[in-house]
Design an enzyme around this catalytic site. Structure first.
Site, PDB file in Angstrom:
ATOM      1  N   LYS A 124       5.107   9.638  -3.047  1.00 47.41           N
ATOM      2  CA  LYS A 124       5.588   8.659  -2.001  1.00 47.41           C
ATOM      3  C   LYS A 124       6.762   9.210  -1.388  1.00 47.41           C
ATOM      4  O   LYS A 124       6.926   8.866  -0.097  1.00 47.41           O
ATOM      5  CB  LYS A 124       5.901   7.545  -2.865  1.00 47.41           C
ATOM      6  CG  LYS A 124       6.275   6.197  -1.931  1.00 47.41           C
ATOM      7  CD  LYS A 124       6.879   5.138  -2.601  1.00 47.41           C
ATOM      8  CE  LYS A 124       8.215   5.275  -2.940  1.00 47.41           C
ATOM      9  NZ  LYS A 124       9.061   4.054  -3.532  1.00 47.41           N
ATOM     10  N   ASP A 142       4.109   2.035  -1.169  1.00 56.22           N
ATOM     11  CA  ASP A 142       4.953   1.262  -2.271  1.00 56.22           C
ATOM     12  C   ASP A 142       4.391   0.034  -2.533  1.00 56.22           C
ATOM     13  O   ASP A 142       3.168  -0.482  -2.260  1.00 56.22           O
ATOM     14  CB  ASP A 142       6.631   1.211  -1.654  1.00 56.22           C
ATOM     15  CG  ASP A 142       6.497   0.269  -0.434  1.00 56.22           C
ATOM     16  OD1 ASP A 142       5.484  -0.078   0.101  1.00 56.22           O
ATOM     17  OD2 ASP A 142       7.796  -0.119   0.094  1.00 56.22           O
TER      18      ASP A 142
END
Length: 223
Positions: A124, A142
């Site tokens: 991420k 997320d």
């Protein structure tokens, strides 16, 4: 797993997002690629606002890997102590700074694999840096994107990897660069976890989420 929305519906959703905000921006404060890496690494299990508060002064005095190393672990720890898991995060900042100095000449690499090799940097984080700094259509999933992707069926998936693939597969190419920012901001401010603000949602008529928050009743008063 639920099927994604039809292509034409997803296209209309992102057309509306683009009309509302053509150039969405991430909210983490940074001054260069290095401070972006540090900020995103610090943001795990923390809010952007909390990270910005902690790093504003830090980045004024340490905006390169070497300056961060010169500052030292104790000082870095003191700067970020208001952030969750700050001790381990401070250690990772020092470790990744040392690697950048030793192996990359103090520069941040533009490769996902290289970024993910840095302590405290996962997929991420790497995708955020690739997208925000290098302008690549990388999708950083997320909790907000995971929630919005599944609620709306723009990008349904059982885990973050599945949602990331769904974002890449389902969202038209013309929207890929800014897709994750539109989805994050929508999830952060409108499609929130509890009591989503459906009355203020610009894609409410296209959203298949069944438990929409009802519009508030008008206040009673004299006619």
């Amino acid at each position: 797993m639920a099927k994604p929305l039809p292509y034409h519906t997803i296209h209309e959703i992102f057309t509306r997002f683009r009309e509302a905000e053509a150039e969405p921006k991430g909210e983490l404060h940074h001054v260069n690629a290095y401070t972006l890496v540090v900020a995103v690494a610090l943001s795990a299990q923390a809010t952007d606002a909390g990270v910005n508060k902690a790093t504003r002064r830090l980045f004024e005095i340490a905006d390169t890997p070497q300056k961060m190393l010169d500052l030292g672990l104790d000082a870095v720890t003191e700067h970020v102590k208001t952030i969750g898991l700050y001790r381990n995060k401070a250690k990772n900042v020092i470790k990744l700074s040392q690697i950048l100095v030793d192996e990359y000449g103090g520069e941040v690499p533009s490769s996902r694999a290289a970024l993910q090799s840095l302590p405290g940097v996962g997929r991420k984080t790497a995708n955020v840096v690739l997208n925000m700094w290098w302008g690549m259509p990388a999708q950083a999933v997320d909790t907000h994107i995971f929630r919005v992707g599944n609620r709306t069926r723009i990008a349904p998936g059982k885990d973050v990897d599945a949602v990331e693939r769904a974002v890449e597969d389902n969202i038209p190419a013309e929207f890929q660069l800014h897709a994750h920012h539109w989805l994050i901001l929508h999830g952060r401010y409108i499609c929130v976890a509890r009591k989503p603000k459906c009355g203020a949602c610009l894609i409410r008529d296209l959203c298949v989420f069944e438990d929409k928050t009802p519009d508030p009743l008008p206040k009673k008063g004299k006619i």
